[in-house]
Scaffold this active site. Structure first.
Site, PDB file in Angstrom:
ATOM      1  N   ASN A  81       0.826  -1.212   0.000  1.00 55.94           N
ATOM      2  CA  ASN A  81       0.000   0.000   0.000  1.00 55.94           C
ATOM      3  C   ASN A  81       0.860   1.262   0.000  1.00 55.94           C
ATOM      4  OD1 ASN A  81       1.060  -0.003   2.544  1.00 55.94           O
ATOM      5  ND2 ASN A  81      -0.883  -0.237   3.634  1.00 55.94           N
ATOM      6  N   GLU A 103       1.809   3.854   7.627  1.00 52.61           N
ATOM      7  CA  GLU A 103       0.696   3.459   6.777  1.00 52.61           C
ATOM      8  C   GLU A 103       0.072   4.678   6.088  1.00 52.61           C
ATOM      9  OE1 GLU A 103       0.499   0.454   6.197  1.00 52.61           O
ATOM     10  OE2 GLU A 103      -0.057  -0.831   7.873  1.00 52.61           O
TER      11      GLU A 103
END
Ligand code: GLP
Length: 251
Positions: A136, A143
């Protein structure tokens, strides 16, 4: 930014090891930022061989790792501490006391983040930071989010990261859901950054990170603003870049 082409993952490991070794040859007491995951393993293998051949030494090197899972002891075979010993520390001449990772079992993880920030500052900065890239676009365990992290942070892992990393655990519910990670701001302060990407699965995200918008939704995209970045990747990971921006790749 230099994007170096390698035909195979094995060759990309050798190419990355050369970039890393150059830093140690110029500065034998370098502070090195290290990463885990499957991507840097080939580089660690080659650095081990170079050390055995006497071409480089880790005798005066200090290391700081990017991240660690919260809840895993250093002895747990999926902890990043264990990974580093197995893949590098126990195979080269680095002094155990010169290696550093965030502690996954600190009673107070927030205090542990502060300790890690102070430690990195006291070392005078990172000479070369090794990175992989998550599916991702994460770097370390930073993140996708609304803002880039600055210093060391306690992170909740996304479902996609937990899914990706569940391949290393007996079952998905054994994968830790939190981690302590060096921040994007700290990574960006490194004098040199070495990003390793391998395999078809990274092709799309690598192109978005290196050529798309710079956004905290793709944390690795911030590397477009870093001073000195070398990307070592294999043909599979470079497939989308080779199609869209062939001129950017050095063969
Ligand atoms: C983990 C690590 C990252 C790593 C990523 C990709 O989530 N925290 O530092 O870059 O996985 O791993 P791999 O290299 O196995 O694809």
């Amino acid at each position: 930014m230099k994007i170096l082409f390698s035909k195979t993952a094995h060759d990309a490991g050798i190419s990355a090891a050369r970039v890393f070794a150059d830093v140690l040859k110029k500065k034998p007491n370098a502070v090195v930022g290290l990463a885990t995951g499957s991507s840097p393993i080939g580089m660690y293998d080659e650095l081990t061989e170079m050390t055995k051949r006497g071409e480089i030494s880790f005798r005066d090197v200090h290391s700081v790792n990017l991240d660690e899972y919260v809840g895993l002891t250093p002895e747990h075979d999926q902890s990043y501490n264990y990974f580093m010993h197995k893949n590098l520390f126990d195979r080269v001449d680095i002094k155990a006391e010169n290696t550093n990772l965030p502690s996954g079992i600190a009673k107070d993880p927030t205090a542990e983040c502060k300790r890690y920030d102070a430690l990195i500052a006291s070392m005078g900065g990172i000479d070369i930071q090794v990175l992989g890239i998550g599916n991702n676009g994460h770097i370390g365990f930073n993140e996708p989010a609304d803002a880039f992290t600055k210093g060391t942070t306690l992170v909740n892992l996304t479902d996609s990261t937990i899914d990706a990393n569940s391949r290393f655990f007996a079952s998905r519910d054994l994968v830790p859901t939190r981690a302590i990670s060096m921040g994007v701001g700290q990574i960006m302060k490194a004098k040199r950054i070495l990003l390793i990407a391998l395999g078809k699965g990274k092709a799309e995200i690598l192109e978005r990170a290196l050529f798309g918008d710079v956004t905290p939704r793709v944390p690795a995209s911030i590397l477009q603003f870093a001073e000195d970045v070398t990307v070592c990747a294999d043909e599979d990971a470079l497939s989308v870049i080779l199609e869209k921006h062939p001129e950017a790749v050095t063969r």
